[in-house]
Design an enzyme around this catalytic site. Structure first.
Site, PDB file in Angstrom:
ATOM      1  N   PRO A   1       5.090  -6.721  -2.977  1.00  0.00           N
ATOM      2  CA  PRO A   1       5.204  -5.468  -2.214  1.00  0.00           C
ATOM      3  C   PRO A   1       6.105  -4.446  -2.899  1.00  0.00           C
ATOM      4  CG  PRO A   1       6.575  -7.169  -1.219  1.00  0.00           C
ATOM      5  CD  PRO A   1       5.918  -7.797  -2.414  1.00  0.00           C
ATOM      6  N   GLY A   2       5.673  -4.014  -4.092  1.00  0.00           N
ATOM      7  CA  GLY A   2       6.403  -2.973  -4.823  1.00  0.00           C
ATOM      8  C   GLY A   2       5.802  -1.619  -4.499  1.00  0.00           C
TER       9      GLY A   2
ATOM     10  N   VAL B   1       2.849  -0.068  -5.352  1.00  0.00           N
ATOM     11  CA  VAL B   1       1.462  -0.105  -4.865  1.00  0.00           C
ATOM     12  C   VAL B   1       1.334  -1.061  -3.674  1.00  0.00           C
ATOM     13  CG1 VAL B   1      -0.857  -0.917  -5.480  1.00  0.00           C
ATOM     14  CG2 VAL B   1       0.363   0.633  -7.001  1.00  0.00           C
ATOM     15  N   GLY B   2       1.862  -2.279  -3.814  1.00  0.00           N
ATOM     16  CA  GLY B   2       1.734  -3.270  -2.740  1.00  0.00           C
ATOM     17  C   GLY B   2       2.382  -2.782  -1.453  1.00  0.00           C
TER      18      GLY B   2
ATOM     19  N   LYS C   1     -10.323   4.432 -15.854  1.00  0.00           N
ATOM     20  CA  LYS C   1      -8.904   4.362 -15.449  1.00  0.00           C
ATOM     21  C   LYS C   1      -8.045   3.937 -16.641  1.00  0.00           C
ATOM     22  CE  LYS C   1      -5.361   4.629 -12.810  1.00  0.00           C
ATOM     23  NZ  LYS C   1      -4.693   3.571 -12.126  1.00  0.00           N
TER      24      LYS C   1
ATOM     25  N   GLU D   1       3.830  -3.065 -19.067  1.00  0.00           N
ATOM     26  CA  GLU D   1       2.452  -3.590 -19.110  1.00  0.00           C
ATOM     27  C   GLU D   1       1.724  -3.100 -20.359  1.00  0.00           C
ATOM     28  OE1 GLU D   1       1.145  -2.163 -15.166  1.00  0.00           O
ATOM     29  OE2 GLU D   1       0.577  -4.223 -14.759  1.00  0.00           O
TER      30      GLU D   1
ATOM     31  N   ASN E   1      -4.676   5.444 -18.317  1.00  0.00           N
ATOM     32  CA  ASN E   1      -3.445   4.655 -18.413  1.00  0.00           C
ATOM     33  C   ASN E   1      -2.965   4.428 -19.852  1.00  0.00           C
ATOM     34  OD1 ASN E   1      -4.329   2.688 -15.535  1.00  0.00           O
ATOM     35  ND2 ASN E   1      -2.718   4.208 -15.665  1.00  0.00           N
TER      36      ASN E   1
HETATM   37  N1  LIG Z   1       2.983   2.630  -9.294  1.00  0.00           N
HETATM   38  C1  LIG Z   1       1.847   3.292  -9.436  1.00  0.00           C
HETATM   39  O1  LIG Z   1       1.803   4.521  -9.230  1.00  0.00           O
HETATM   40  C2  LIG Z   1       0.586   2.598  -9.837  1.00  0.00           C
HETATM   41  C3  LIG Z   1       0.579   1.285 -10.296  1.00  0.00           C
HETATM   42  N2  LIG Z   1      -0.613   0.699 -10.628  1.00  0.00           N
HETATM   43  C4  LIG Z   1      -0.678  -0.702 -11.055  1.00  0.00           C
HETATM   44  O2  LIG Z   1      -0.430  -1.518  -9.905  1.00  0.00           O
HETATM   45  C5  LIG Z   1       0.211  -2.747 -10.297  1.00  0.00           C
HETATM   46  C6  LIG Z   1       1.525  -2.854  -9.529  1.00  0.00           C
HETATM   47  O3  LIG Z   1       2.372  -1.811  -9.991  1.00  0.00           O
HETATM   48  P1  LIG Z   1       3.629  -1.269  -9.168  1.00  0.00           P
HETATM   49  O4  LIG Z   1       3.387  -1.382  -7.735  1.00  0.00           O
HETATM   50  O5  LIG Z   1       3.958   0.046  -9.747  1.00  0.00           O
HETATM   51  O6  LIG Z   1       4.726  -2.331  -9.596  1.00  0.00           O
HETATM   52  P2  LIG Z   1       6.153  -2.613  -8.961  1.00  0.00           P
HETATM   53  O7  LIG Z   1       6.998  -3.136 -10.070  1.00  0.00           O
HETATM   54  O8  LIG Z   1       6.632  -1.451  -8.162  1.00  0.00           O
HETATM   55  O9  LIG Z   1       5.839  -3.776  -7.929  1.00  0.00           O
HETATM   56  C7  LIG Z   1       5.510  -5.074  -8.317  1.00  0.00           C
HETATM   57  C8  LIG Z   1       6.077  -5.986  -7.257  1.00  0.00           C
HETATM   58  O10 LIG Z   1       5.695  -7.330  -7.568  1.00  0.00           O
HETATM   59  C9  LIG Z   1       6.798  -8.136  -7.243  1.00  0.00           C
HETATM   60  N3  LIG Z   1       6.664  -9.444  -7.867  1.00  0.00           N
HETATM   61  C10 LIG Z   1       6.745  -9.803  -9.170  1.00  0.00           C
HETATM   62  N4  LIG Z   1       6.560 -11.130  -9.314  1.00  0.00           N
HETATM   63  C11 LIG Z   1       6.362 -11.611  -8.070  1.00  0.00           C
HETATM   64  C12 LIG Z   1       6.124 -12.909  -7.549  1.00  0.00           C
HETATM   65  N5  LIG Z   1       6.073 -13.984  -8.350  1.00  0.00           N
HETATM   66  N6  LIG Z   1       5.977 -13.052  -6.220  1.00  0.00           N
HETATM   67  C13 LIG Z   1       6.038 -11.992  -5.387  1.00  0.00           C
HETATM   68  N7  LIG Z   1       6.256 -10.727  -5.812  1.00  0.00           N
HETATM   69  C14 LIG Z   1       6.407 -10.555  -7.139  1.00  0.00           C
HETATM   70  C15 LIG Z   1       7.985  -7.348  -7.734  1.00  0.00           C
HETATM   71  O11 LIG Z   1       9.180  -7.867  -7.217  1.00  0.00           O
HETATM   72  P3  LIG Z   1      10.642  -7.247  -7.516  1.00  0.00           P
HETATM   73  O12 LIG Z   1      10.884  -6.363  -6.333  1.00  0.00           O
HETATM   74  O13 LIG Z   1      11.526  -8.442  -7.590  1.00  0.00           O
HETATM   75  O14 LIG Z   1      10.530  -6.489  -8.815  1.00  0.00           O
HETATM   76  C16 LIG Z   1       7.615  -5.971  -7.197  1.00  0.00           C
HETATM   77  O15 LIG Z   1       8.006  -5.837  -5.847  1.00  0.00           O
HETATM   78  C17 LIG Z   1       0.394  -2.640 -11.815  1.00  0.00           C
HETATM   79  O16 LIG Z   1      -0.670  -3.278 -12.477  1.00  0.00           O
HETATM   80  C18 LIG Z   1       0.376  -1.123 -12.086  1.00  0.00           C
HETATM   81  O17 LIG Z   1      -0.038  -0.818 -13.381  1.00  0.00           O
HETATM   82  C19 LIG Z   1      -1.802   1.340 -10.479  1.00  0.00           C
HETATM   83  C20 LIG Z   1      -1.830   2.621 -10.027  1.00  0.00           C
HETATM   84  C21 LIG Z   1      -0.660   3.357  -9.677  1.00  0.00           C
HETATM   85  C1  LIG Z   2      -1.750   7.159 -13.574  1.00  0.00           C
HETATM   86  C2  LIG Z   2      -1.349   6.456 -12.303  1.00  0.00           C
HETATM   87  C3  LIG Z   2      -0.167   7.098 -11.652  1.00  0.00           C
HETATM   88  C4  LIG Z   2      -2.516   6.662 -11.336  1.00  0.00           C
HETATM   89  O1  LIG Z   2      -2.379   6.112 -10.098  1.00  0.00           O
HETATM   90  C5  LIG Z   2      -1.150   5.009 -12.638  1.00  0.00           C
HETATM   91  O2  LIG Z   2      -2.108   4.288 -12.744  1.00  0.00           O
HETATM   92  C6  LIG Z   2       0.173   4.401 -12.945  1.00  0.00           C
HETATM   93  O3  LIG Z   2       1.212   4.971 -12.631  1.00  0.00           O
HETATM   94  O4  LIG Z   2       0.173   3.294 -13.475  1.00  0.00           O
END
Ligand SMILES: NC(=O)C1=CN([C@@H]2O[C@H](COP(=O)(O)OP(=O)(O)OC[C@H]3O[C@@H](n4cnc5c(N)ncnc54)[C@H](OP(=O)(O)O)[C@@H]3O)[C@@H](O)[C@H]2O)C=CC1
Ligand SMILES: CC(C)(CO)C(=O)C(=O)O
Length: 301
Positions: free
Chosen positions: A13-14, A16-17, A182, A263, A186
């Site tokens: 739950p970061g 995106v989650g 996408k 990543e 990226n």
């Molecule tokens: N942020 C964005 O705008 C976007 C992101 N994405 C993609 O989405 C995916 C997630 O990215 P994002 O949300 O930014 O990442 P974050 O780092 O914000 O969130 C990832 C979460 O996963 C948790 N985590 C890691 N390992 C575990 C585990 N073993 N068990 C439970 N939780 C775990 C982390 O915990 P902890 O809190 O301890 O770090 C963190 O809360 C990536 O592939 C990214 O490229 C795609 C589009 C947009």
């Molecule tokens: C480009 C963007 C913000 C699109 O959601 C993305 O995928 C990321 O931050 O990893």
């Protein structure tokens, strides 16, 4: 007879989650929501693109041993490099009908998870939902955005979770092309991660051309694996960067600034690896991968 509500677990739950969990907590289809977290959090507070605050207080667990029953849906939203550790949640969460949606960047969603479960249980999802974590469970959701899944019963059931949310759920008959489109966006994020500069750096001298070079390599490799990518894609990526807020922080820059692993393999390394397989040169993505992998080298060695 009323249909029973769905149970959903979000692993990771970061940014995106957490955003996705907060929105689907409002869904009338979802009866039970669990956050499977690595680091504890008390609740979710998401600032929506229109400034509204979405609050949710789902059950939070930090150890797979705390899971007592399988769920209908697992949504995995960890970084790609955390998949092996995240897979520890799957055993207690998986029942005979559980589906696992992979909400990650890159083009290898299914390949990343087939060591842990059968491919027909996996729903790959392209996430275009810009979001930034400001603290545990505190997230700025920047633009409504989209989640895209393959057409078919599983993809449709996944996007139904977003009915009533501002995030648009889309299904596509050509998921391969959606994923490579996408990735085209990226792969250019390497420039932000390497310079430490947000989106506006595309206006610096030479950066728009370098962006096009990275993206052209992605387009050539994507075409070789069967994606239908038009010649407009490199200019589209530059245009999108030019028209986005200059202070936009994408997730790979967010990782760099927070000192987390990046990543680079899912976003640039994959272009190099598949390029080699198809005899396509990828020097710009090769250099980006090498430099991103080297960040933090002195501390690690
Ligand atoms: N942020 C964005 O705008 C976007 C992101 N994405 C993609 O989405 C995916 C997630 O990215 P994002 O949300 O930014 O990442 P974050 O780092 O914000 O969130 C990832 C979460 O996963 C948790 N985590 C890691 N390992 C575990 C585990 N073993 N068990 C439970 N939780 C775990 C982390 O915990 P902890 O809190 O301890 O770090 C963190 O809360 C990536 O592939 C990214 O490229 C795609 C589009 C947009
Ligand atoms: C480009 C963007 C913000 C699109 O959601 C993305 O995928 C990321 O931050 O990893």
């Amino acid at each position: 007879m009323t249909a029973s509500k769905l149970s959903v677990a979000v692993v990771g739950p970061g940014a995106v989650g957490g955003t996705v969990a907060a929105w689907i907590s409002l869904s009338p289809l979802v009866g039970d929501l669990t956050l499977c977290a690595r680091s504890p959090l008390d609740r979710l507070v998401v600032e929506a693109p229109d400034g509204a605050i979405i609050e949710a207080a789902p059950r939070v667990v930090t150890d797979p041993g705390q899971i007592t029953a399988p769920v209908d849906w697992v949504l995995v939203a960890t970084k790609a490099y955390d998949v092996a550790a995240a897979a520890a949640w799957l055993k207690p969460l998986l029942g005979p009908r559980t589906r696992v949606a992979v909400l990650q960047n890159g083009v290898e969603h299914v390949e990343r998870f087939t060591p842990f479960l059968p491919a027909d249980r996996i729903v790959p999802v392209i996430v275009d939902v810009p979001a930034e974590r400001t603290g545990p469970g505190r997230i700025q959701h920047r633009r409504n955005g989209t989640v895209t899944a393959p057409a078919g019963e599983a993809g449709e059931a996944f996007v139904a979770l977003f009915a009533g949310s501002v995030i648009e759920g889309i299904v596509t008959d050509d998921f391969l092309t959606a994923a490579w489109t996408k990735l085209s966006l990226n792969c250019a994020g390497a420039i932000n991660a390497l310079t430490g500069e947000p989106g506006g750096v595309v206006r610096a001298e030479g950066v728009a051309d370098l962006t096009r070079e990275l993206v052209w390599e992605c387009v050539r490799v994507g075409r070789a694996v069967g994606a239908d990518l038009g010649d407009h894609i490199p200019d589209w990526v530059v245009e999108r960067a030019m028209t986005s807020p200059a202070d936009s922080v994408n997730s790979i820059l967010g990782d760099r600034l927070a000192g987390r692993p990046m990543e680079w393999d899912a976003r640039n390394g994959v272009i190099v690896r598949l390029g080699e397989l198809h005899g396509i040169e990828t020097p710009a993505n090769g250099m980006a991968s090498t430099l991103l992998a080297a960040v933090g080298w002195q501390l690690r060695s």
